[in-house]
Design an enzyme around this catalytic site. Structure first.
Site, PDB file in Angstrom:
ATOM      1  N   LYS A 122       0.511  -1.328   0.034  1.00 23.64           N
ATOM      2  CA  LYS A 122       0.373  -0.066   0.060  1.00 23.64           C
ATOM      3  C   LYS A 122       0.888   1.843   0.108  1.00 23.64           C
ATOM      4  O   LYS A 122       0.444   2.284  -0.719  1.00 23.64           O
ATOM      5  CB  LYS A 122      -1.023   0.137   1.637  1.00 23.64           C
ATOM      6  N   THR A 123       2.098   1.233   0.815  1.00 22.58           N
ATOM      7  CA  THR A 123       2.249   2.404   1.261  1.00 22.58           C
ATOM      8  C   THR A 123       3.429   2.694  -0.374  1.00 22.58           C
ATOM      9  O   THR A 123       3.045   4.451  -0.638  1.00 22.58           O
ATOM     10  CB  THR A 123       3.662   2.816   1.934  1.00 22.58           C
ATOM     11  N   GLU A 166      -3.949   5.542   1.622  1.00 21.85           N
ATOM     12  CA  GLU A 166      -3.454   3.956   1.709  1.00 21.85           C
ATOM     13  C   GLU A 166      -4.684   3.956   2.754  1.00 21.85           C
ATOM     14  O   GLU A 166      -6.047   4.844   3.657  1.00 21.85           O
ATOM     15  CB  GLU A 166      -3.094   4.072   3.014  1.00 21.85           C
TER      16      GLU A 166
END
Length: 465
Positions: A122-123, A166
């Site tokens: 995600k990051t 996110e």
């Protein structure tokens, strides 16, 4: 375009303001004109100083007196315990308590959100979108779970109409968002304190997809089992466009080639019948897939594919995602946030591909007792990909110890898989241990989601001496 400041957030107080997610929301609110205050266990951290530079008041430690009587709300994350003194004081004063996810959802209101979900990646994917959209002059707002290049660079209030964020599945709070584009990178069993089975994970992701606005788009990995299962479950849903990506011939955005070039990769995709080739400035097949997910999401918002592909080359990585910390005595030290077996395997394979004949030494710190209990065997098997490993005690984060759950679960599994593993209970001794093991040409990887990242500079200093 300047979204308004929600009235309830004109004078917010953040409990745990230094956290990755909390600090980003606090920064955006400060940039929108809010009088931001908060507390954190480390009031002297670089993140706290970055927030102070934006006008925020940051208290070190938690105490009832930190909360101003005229605060309009108190923002918390799922990590804040019910007995926190500032939370108790908020109840006495009748100040509303707002979860971090609700605050983030309010910041997205009126914009075109891209929500990036998945057990891993995600990051990185959110960062790729933030950097590439910024490079194109679109000035997006974004909230990332890690710093791009400096403390406090995890969030930004932009003048554009796109918000990239996110979407955290760990506590189901990603159900709060209503994105125009949702990305699902993968879906695996994790966060065992909140999910009892993979079926619960799938159901949670289905709920997340149901929040996509009518006419919106789901970008989903074609070749990842969990993501593909969710795509099957939502297929045919009215008002939802589904775009798949991957190396399979059936993928809508098809990856035809990934060429490793040292610590970078060259990626070729076919999208709408056109071939595009671009550079990803981090090694590994999984990071190439993340970049293609970002490409597909941007195209879904109407951004020309060739422009976005070129801009993705501007991304140079995010802290703790295979971040080179430095080199000393011919030894490179790299930091990895990987803490789930899939992430560990992916990062070790990426480094192995870039390392050539060099040895890979890992300093691994398990994260959470519950994760170690459920996945300790798989973590140990992943460490067998390294030439040698040092395993630390479990980093507890928000959890209390579980009987019989220690790093020994991982060490035993690693040795059973043929790995060379050393147990080290004293984190302060690691630099000396690694200095005794490392030889010129080796790569040292500090790995885990806890404070193992602090060991990189110490190892480099010890090697220099």
């Amino acid at each position: 375009m300047k979204p308004g400041l929600p009235t309830a957030m004109e004078r917010p107080h953040f409990i745990g303001i230094g956290g990755a997610g909390m600090s980003g929301i606090a920064k955006i609110l400060a940039q929108r004109g809010a009088q931001v205050a908060g507390s954190d266990s480390r009031g002297d951290s670089e993140t706290a100083e970055a927030l102070r530079a934006h006008g925020a008041t940051v208290h070190g430690g938690h105490a009832a007196g930190n909360l101003a009587d005229d605060s309009t709300c108190v923002v918390v994350s799922s990590a804040i315990r019910a007995d926190n003194p500032e939370l108790a004081r908020a109840a006495e004063l009748g100040i509303p308590v707002v979860h971090r996810s609700d605050a983030l959802a309010a910041l997205m209101d009126g914009l075109r959100p891209i929500a990036v979900a998945g057990t891993h990646g995600k990051t990185t994917t959110t960062s790729m979108l933030a950097v590439s959209l910024s490079a194109l002059g679109l000035d997006p707002s974004y909230a990332i779970g890690g710093d791009l290049d400096a403390p406090g660079s995890n969030a930004h209030h932009g003048e554009g109409d796109i918000f990239v964020a996110e979407a955290d599945e760990s506590d189901r709070t990603f159900h709060k968002y209503t994105p125009q584009v949702a990305i699902i990178l993968n879906a695996e069993l994790d966060h065992h304190a909140n999910y009892a089975s993979i079926e619960e994970i799938y159901e949670s992701f289905e709920t997340f997809v149901s929040k996509v606005v009518p006419g919106g788009t789901l970008v989903v990995a074609h070749g990842q089992e969990g993501a593909a299962e969710i795509a099957r479950r939502v297929a045919g849903r009215e008002g939802l466009n589904v775009v798949t990506y991957g190396e399979e011939p059936e993928a809508d955005v098809r990856i035809t080639k990934i060429t490793p070039r040292g610590l970078t990769s060259e990626v070729t995709v076919v999208l709408d019948g056109r071939m595009l080739t671009f550079t990803v400035s981090v090694p590994g097949r999984h990071y190439a897939h993340n970049a293609v997910a970002a490409l597909a999401a941007g195209v879904a918002l109407g951004i020309p594919a060739h422009n976005l592909a070129s801009a993705l080359g501007k991304y140079t990585g995010v802290k703790r995602r295979l971040q080179l910390k430095g080199e000393a005595a011919g030894v490179q030290v790299i930091d990895s946030y990987a803490h789930h077996p899939t992430e560990m395997t992916a990062d070790l394979e990426a480094i192995r591909g870039a390392a050539g004949d060099s040895r890979i030494l890992v300093v691994f710190q398990p994260h959470l007792f519950s994760r170690t209990q459920e996945l300790g065997k798989e973590m140990g098997q992943a460490l067998a990909l390294a030439d040698a490993s040092v395993v630390l005690d479990i980093y507890p984060a928000r959890e209390d110890p579980l009987p019989g759950v220690t790093s020994e679960l991982i060490i035993a599994a690693a040795r059973a898989a043929g790995a060379d593993v050393t147990a080290e209970h004293d984190k302060g001794a690691v630099a000396d241990v690694i200095a005794g093991m490392a030889k010129p040409g080796d790569l040292v990887l500090t790995m885990g989601a806890g404070d193992v990242t602090d060991l990189g500079p110490a190892i480099l200093a010890r090697l220099s001496n």
